[in-house]
Enzyme design. Structure first.
Site, PDB file in Angstrom:
ATOM      1  CE  LYS A   3      -0.267  -0.149   5.013  1.00 20.31           C
ATOM      2  NZ  LYS A   3      -0.950  -0.620   6.134  1.00 20.31           N
ATOM      3  CE1 TYR A 243      12.892  31.944   3.173  1.00 20.01           C
ATOM      4  CE2 TYR A 243      13.138  29.460   2.737  1.00 20.01           C
ATOM      5  CZ  TYR A 243      12.885  30.609   2.161  1.00 20.01           C
ATOM      6  OH  TYR A 243      12.535  30.794   0.968  1.00 20.01           O
TER       7      TYR A 243
HETATM    8  C1  LIG Z   1      -0.260  -1.454   6.804  1.00 21.62           C
HETATM    9  C2  LIG Z   1      -0.810  -2.720   7.477  1.00 21.62           C
HETATM   10  C3  LIG Z   1       0.000  -3.830   7.683  1.00 21.62           C
HETATM   11  C4  LIG Z   1       1.460  -4.032   7.454  1.00 21.62           C
HETATM   12  O1  LIG Z   1       1.581  -3.533   8.767  1.00 21.62           O
HETATM   13  P1  LIG Z   1       3.594  -3.105   8.955  1.00 21.62           P
HETATM   14  O2  LIG Z   1       3.492  -2.754  10.402  1.00 21.62           O
HETATM   15  O3  LIG Z   1       4.114  -2.159   8.066  1.00 21.62           O
HETATM   16  O4  LIG Z   1       4.063  -4.671   8.811  1.00 21.62           O
HETATM   17  C5  LIG Z   1      -0.677  -5.191   7.817  1.00 21.62           C
HETATM   18  N1  LIG Z   1      -2.123  -5.303   8.061  1.00 21.62           N
HETATM   19  C6  LIG Z   1      -2.856  -4.225   8.122  1.00 21.62           C
HETATM   20  C7  LIG Z   1      -4.606  -4.209   7.913  1.00 21.62           C
HETATM   21  C8  LIG Z   1      -2.403  -2.887   7.497  1.00 21.62           C
HETATM   22  O5  LIG Z   1      -3.186  -1.895   7.349  1.00 21.62           O
END
Ligand SMILES: *Cc1c(COP(=O)(O)O)cnc(C)c1O
Length: 352
Positions: A3, A243
């Site tokens: 994702k 800045y």
């Molecule tokens: C993002 C996510 C993961 C992965 O989590 P990590 O801590 O990056 O391994 C797994 N399950 C769900 C439902 C998630 O949203």
């Protein structure tokens, strides 16, 4: 877990490499991410007009599964899921009813059922799950790949919620028709075999992000990040940098101005707090980070050791993504997903 564009590193390149290494199940957050990934992954049956029908006819044994965590997203988009051959994670009774009705019409729909075991984010509540268990015909249009849940505190091994959520997960799963189970994210994997079930969902661990426990971990850093030095100057009298002139430096200080800024995801909170490396020497950020530029104090380095056109490394063997995140008071996840589009990206060992 790919994702958010593969945690900022390029979902297509990451998934292509993982697929070549034997991974056949991918999770994205949104349907748009799923459609983009489906188009990029290998599809030996692309000639089939209706890929879903082809899959059900078992013609597509090598096609990766793509699961969409946010589910049907409250929209009338079931046809788009079918067209791109995506599998929703169903988070509400309403989504279950809609997807199941569609499947009842024409031979069943694959899905993951998500139940909330304590995080209170996505998934059916224990009460909703119990009710669903009492009305199993509502699931008659579904072929359930997995029942899943998600841990709230997996990166704190001693947190009592880990065991509580696991116990609730087992109790609620038992109310539903038998199905495989998916529970652990990266942190959950390290909680031990009791948490693994049939499918783990690692994200952070794949990308070199560690838990905050300080325990040794087997993950390797997979990103080297660097910025190019545009200009080097020696300050001729005591003065301010950047800045707001928030950092005062004395005459003789050597400064390197680097072509990276908060527009690249080099967070503004690295101002007077971040560090980079040049020739293995640690150099501090001085002054605020601007949109396109950041200044480092390179006085520690021998004169003439650094020239414009050289690089300051932000992520390397000495500074992990977690180290960098610490300087900004954030987590490695945010560092990676913030990486901007202006970096030139080289993928080593990936053909995509
Ligand atoms: C993002 C996510 C993961 C992965 O989590 P990590 O801590 O990056 O391994 C797994 N399950 C769900 C439902 C998630 O949203």
């Amino acid at each position: 877990m790919v994702k958010a564009d593969g945690y900022g590193l390029g979902a297509v390149q990451v998934a292509t490499a993982l697929n070549a290494a034997g991974c056949s199940r991918f999770f994205v957050a949104t349907i748009d991410e799923g459609i983009a990934l489906r188009q990029a992954l290998p599809d030996p049956a692309a000639a089939q007009a209706d890929t879903r029908a082809a899959r059900q006819a078992d013609l597509r044994t090598n096609i990766p599964d793509i699961y969409v965590l946010n589910g049907l997203m409250g929209a009338d988009n079931a046809a788009e899921f079918d067209q791109a051959d995506l599998i929703p994670v169903l988070n509400t009774p309403d989504e279950i009813d809609r997807w199941s009705a569609r499947g009842r019409d024409d031979g069943g729909r694959r899905a993951i059922l998500a139940i909330d075991t304590g995080m209170h984010r996505l998934g059916m509540s224990p009460a909703e799950t119990t009710r669903l268990g009492e009305e199993p015909n509502r699931l008659s249009g579904l072929s359930i790949d997995y029942v899943m849940s998600h841990l709230a505190c997996a990166d704190e091994p001693d947190h009592p919620m880990n065991q509580e959520q696991r116990a609730l997960f087992d109790r609620l799963r038992a109310l539903l028709p038998p199905a495989r189970a998916s529970f652990a994210n990266s942190g959950g994997i390290f909680l031990g075999p009791d948490f693994h079930y049939d499918l783990a969902r690692p994200g952070a661990a794949l990308y070199g992000v560690s838990r905050a426990t300080g325990a040794p971990e087997p993950m390797r850093q997979c990103v080297v990040l660097k910025g190019k030095i545009l200009q080097i100057r020696v300050v001729d009298s005591d003065s301010g940098v950047g800045y707001g002139a928030t950092c005062r430096v004395s005459a003789g200080t050597r400064l390197a101005t680097v072509a990276t800024g908060y527009a690249d995801g080099y967070l503004r909170s690295f101002g007077n707090a971040g560090h980079g490396y040049i020739n293995n020497v640690r150099v501090p950020v001085v002054g605020r980070v601007s949109m396109d530029l950041v200044v480092f104090d390179i006085s520690e380095l021998p004169q003439n050791a650094v020239n414009s056109g050289d690089y300051v490394e932000f992520l390397n063997d000495r500074q992990t993504v977690d180290d960098l995140a610490d300087d900004a008071g954030t987590i490695g996840y945010e560092i990676l997903t913030a990486l901007g589009g202006r970096y030139s990206r080289d993928y080593i060992g990936v053909s995509a």
